[in-house]
Write an enzyme that holds these catalytic residues in place. Structure first.
Site, mmCIF file in Angstrom:
data_model
loop_
_atom_site.group_PDB
_atom_site.id
_atom_site.type_symbol
_atom_site.label_atom_id
_atom_site.label_comp_id
_atom_site.label_asym_id
_atom_site.label_seq_id
_atom_site.Cartn_x
_atom_site.Cartn_y
_atom_site.Cartn_z
ATOM 1 N N GLN A 1 28.138 -16.994 -21.453
ATOM 2 C CA GLN A 1 28.838 -18.227 -21.078
ATOM 3 C C GLN A 1 30.337 -17.965 -21.061
ATOM 4 O O GLN A 1 31.109 -18.836 -20.691
ATOM 5 C CB GLN A 1 28.521 -19.331 -22.091
ATOM 6 C CG GLN A 1 27.047 -19.670 -22.175
ATOM 7 C CD GLN A 1 26.728 -20.497 -23.412
ATOM 8 O OE1 GLN A 1 26.831 -21.711 -23.409
ATOM 9 N NE2 GLN A 1 26.343 -19.832 -24.491
ATOM 10 N N ILE B 1 34.071 -16.406 -20.196
ATOM 11 C CA ILE B 1 34.785 -16.262 -18.928
ATOM 12 C C ILE B 1 35.913 -15.244 -19.065
ATOM 13 O O ILE B 1 36.815 -15.198 -18.245
ATOM 14 C CB ILE B 1 35.342 -17.638 -18.475
ATOM 15 C CG1 ILE B 1 36.174 -18.285 -19.592
ATOM 16 C CG2 ILE B 1 34.182 -18.571 -18.103
ATOM 17 C CD1 ILE B 1 36.825 -19.611 -19.200
ATOM 18 N N ASP B 2 35.850 -14.425 -20.144
ATOM 19 C CA ASP B 2 36.985 -13.567 -20.475
ATOM 20 C C ASP B 2 36.875 -12.123 -19.976
ATOM 21 O O ASP B 2 37.823 -11.346 -20.107
ATOM 22 C CB ASP B 2 37.220 -13.563 -21.996
ATOM 23 C CG ASP B 2 35.963 -13.170 -22.790
ATOM 24 O OD1 ASP B 2 35.143 -12.378 -22.291
ATOM 25 O OD2 ASP B 2 35.814 -13.664 -23.928
ATOM 26 N N HIS C 1 29.346 -18.916 -16.346
ATOM 27 C CA HIS C 1 30.455 -19.838 -16.122
ATOM 28 C C HIS C 1 31.636 -19.201 -15.400
ATOM 29 O O HIS C 1 32.748 -19.715 -15.443
ATOM 30 C CB HIS C 1 30.901 -20.441 -17.470
ATOM 31 C CG HIS C 1 29.845 -21.308 -18.099
ATOM 32 N ND1 HIS C 1 29.776 -21.592 -19.446
ATOM 33 C CD2 HIS C 1 28.783 -21.962 -17.545
ATOM 34 C CE1 HIS C 1 28.725 -22.367 -19.693
ATOM 35 N NE2 HIS C 1 28.112 -22.601 -18.554
ATOM 36 N N CYS D 1 42.351 -20.356 2.220
ATOM 37 C CA CYS D 1 42.024 -19.145 2.992
ATOM 38 C C CYS D 1 41.109 -18.181 2.238
ATOM 39 O O CYS D 1 40.654 -17.196 2.792
ATOM 40 C CB CYS D 1 43.307 -18.430 3.426
ATOM 41 S SG CYS D 1 44.134 -17.575 2.071
ATOM 42 N N ASN E 1 24.873 -16.247 -35.499
ATOM 43 C CA ASN E 1 25.899 -17.269 -35.324
ATOM 44 C C ASN E 1 26.468 -17.679 -36.669
ATOM 45 O O ASN E 1 25.706 -17.836 -37.629
ATOM 46 C CB ASN E 1 25.307 -18.499 -34.621
ATOM 47 C CG ASN E 1 26.348 -19.246 -33.821
ATOM 48 O OD1 ASN E 1 26.917 -18.691 -32.892
ATOM 49 N ND2 ASN E 1 26.624 -20.475 -34.194
HETATM 50 P P1 CNA Z 1 31.226 -22.937 -28.797
HETATM 51 O O1 CNA Z 1 30.575 -24.238 -28.536
HETATM 52 O O2 CNA Z 1 32.677 -22.942 -29.136
HETATM 53 O O3 CNA Z 1 30.411 -22.247 -29.967
HETATM 54 C C1 CNA Z 1 30.785 -21.018 -30.503
HETATM 55 C C2 CNA Z 1 29.833 -20.716 -31.655
HETATM 56 O O4 CNA Z 1 30.084 -19.399 -32.087
HETATM 57 C C3 CNA Z 1 29.995 -21.631 -32.857
HETATM 58 O O5 CNA Z 1 28.737 -22.118 -33.234
HETATM 59 C C4 CNA Z 1 30.598 -20.727 -33.942
HETATM 60 O O6 CNA Z 1 30.109 -21.020 -35.225
HETATM 61 C C5 CNA Z 1 30.129 -19.373 -33.496
HETATM 62 N N1 CNA Z 1 31.032 -18.270 -33.843
HETATM 63 C C6 CNA Z 1 32.382 -18.255 -33.781
HETATM 64 N N2 CNA Z 1 32.845 -17.029 -34.079
HETATM 65 C C7 CNA Z 1 31.751 -16.267 -34.361
HETATM 66 C C8 CNA Z 1 31.567 -14.919 -34.730
HETATM 67 N N3 CNA Z 1 32.604 -14.093 -34.895
HETATM 68 N N4 CNA Z 1 30.312 -14.468 -34.936
HETATM 69 C C9 CNA Z 1 29.245 -15.291 -34.800
HETATM 70 N N5 CNA Z 1 29.361 -16.572 -34.440
HETATM 71 C C10 CNA Z 1 30.592 -17.052 -34.209
HETATM 72 O O7 CNA Z 1 31.051 -21.931 -27.567
HETATM 73 P P2 CNA Z 1 29.816 -21.782 -26.569
HETATM 74 O O8 CNA Z 1 30.009 -20.506 -25.870
HETATM 75 O O9 CNA Z 1 28.530 -22.078 -27.214
HETATM 76 O O10 CNA Z 1 30.118 -22.990 -25.559
HETATM 77 C C11 CNA Z 1 30.094 -22.784 -24.276
HETATM 78 C C12 CNA Z 1 31.463 -22.868 -23.583
HETATM 79 C C13 CNA Z 1 32.638 -22.294 -24.329
HETATM 80 C C14 CNA Z 1 31.362 -22.013 -22.369
HETATM 81 O O11 CNA Z 1 31.452 -22.814 -21.242
HETATM 82 C C15 CNA Z 1 32.522 -21.023 -22.403
HETATM 83 O O12 CNA Z 1 33.034 -20.788 -21.123
HETATM 84 C C16 CNA Z 1 33.534 -21.669 -23.275
HETATM 85 N N6 CNA Z 1 34.541 -20.785 -23.870
HETATM 86 C C17 CNA Z 1 34.599 -19.439 -23.563
HETATM 87 C C18 CNA Z 1 35.555 -18.616 -24.149
HETATM 88 C C19 CNA Z 1 35.595 -17.168 -23.769
HETATM 89 O O13 CNA Z 1 35.307 -16.807 -22.641
HETATM 90 N N7 CNA Z 1 35.931 -16.277 -24.722
HETATM 91 C C20 CNA Z 1 36.463 -19.157 -25.071
HETATM 92 C C21 CNA Z 1 36.382 -20.538 -25.376
HETATM 93 C C22 CNA Z 1 35.417 -21.328 -24.765
#
Ligand code: CNA
Length: 241
Positions: free
Chosen positions: A102, A104-105, A120, A131, A212
């Site tokens: 999910q 986008i980085d 995503h 264009c 998680n």
């Molecule tokens: P979220 O809803 O923010 O959930 C992240 C989950 O990861 C949480 O439950 C945290 O407890 C858990 N978490 C955080 N750090 C760690 C770690 N080091 N190890 C294990 N677990 C961890 O993010 P989702 O991806 O579930 O939600 C989807 C969205 C967030 C997507 O549409 C992404 O595009 C969007 N997003 C992406 C980025 C990115 O590309 N890096 C950054 C922020 C948001």
């Protein structure tokens, strides 16, 4: 430690692993997620991030969208962490068939992963809405206000905003690889964003691992739940090349 051993054993015994991940995979690379306590949902803005990152907001308040987007979503100096590298290595051994993300980085590709299904989209791709010309993320970051093409058109990131549909081909391929997987590792995702989170229901095997930091609504269906930072978990896994 016992859990790491169990994960190691499950990986060793599998031949068709798929990884399904989210923003938590990149927090150890310094990119904030949405829902952790230090995530973007807990920071104060005039609007909630879900509103800013919606199609309607992008159309109606484009300048404000880009202020937030450049400030919070474009982390161009971030480097892959141990989880990204381990997954790339697992793919090289032939065991891991795909990363469904999910995120986008672009960090999975930066670590060397080849088969990455970006549900995503990616901040690294940006296109002129008139264009179709391509622009990289640096161009968007360095542009003042709304990034504009040399033709005068507005540039839009190739990112799926809230209210927008997912790419059908990517979605179908994600379903295919998950259906065929003998092991599914889910990591760093709150599993609340749909339709992405629903994809895990296509998994039919008995090696479902959830890594998680916080509990998810799907913990009860997993065969192994690890509540440790995913980078540190993968740094303890041995992968023979
Ligand atoms: P979220 O809803 O923010 O959930 C992240 C989950 O990861 C949480 O439950 C945290 O407890 C858990 N978490 C955080 N750090 C760690 C770690 N080091 N190890 C294990 N677990 C961890 O993010 P989702 O991806 O579930 O939600 C989807 C969205 C967030 C997507 O549409 C992404 O595009 C969007 N997003 C992406 C980025 C990115 O590309 N890096 C950054 C922020 C948001």
């Amino acid at each position: 430690m016992e859990q790491i051993q169990k994960l190691q054993q499950m990986i060793d015994e599998s031949e068709n692993i798929v990884f399904f991940g989210g923003a938590g995979v990149s927090t150890e690379s310094g990119i904030p997620d949405f829902r952790s306590v230090d995530g973007l949902y807990h920071q104060k803005y005039d609007y909630p991030p879900e509103t800013i990152l919606s199609h309607t907001f992008y159309r109606r308040k484009t300048e404000e969208f880009y202020r937030f987007y450049k400030d919070k979503m474009l982390c161009l100096d971030a480097k892959p962490n141990a989880a990204h590298y381990a997954l790339a290595k697992l793919e090289k051994t032939g065991k891991l068939k795909a990363v469904v993300t999910q995120n986008i980085d672009g960090l999975h590709q930066a670590a060397g992963s080849k088969k990455v299904l970006e549900l995503h989209g990616s901040v690294l791709r940006n296109y002129c809405e008139v264009c179709g010309a391509f622009y990289d993320a640096k161009f968007v970051l360095q542009s003042e206000g709304i990034p504009t093409c040399s033709c005068g058109g507005q540039i839009k990131p190739d990112v799926v905003l809230y209210e927008e549909g997912l790419n059908q081909a990517t979605l179908s391929e994600a379903i295919r690889v998950i259906c065929e997987a003998d092991m599914l590792i889910i990591g760093g995702t709150s599993l609340v964003v749909y339709p992405a989170a629903g994809l895990i229901d296509y998994y039919q095997g008995h090696k479902l691992v959830l890594i998680n930091k916080s509990a998810t609504a799907r913990d009860s269906m997993a065969n192994l739940v690890i509540t440790e930072p995913i980078g540190s978990v993968f740094s303890k896994i041995k992968i023979e090349e």
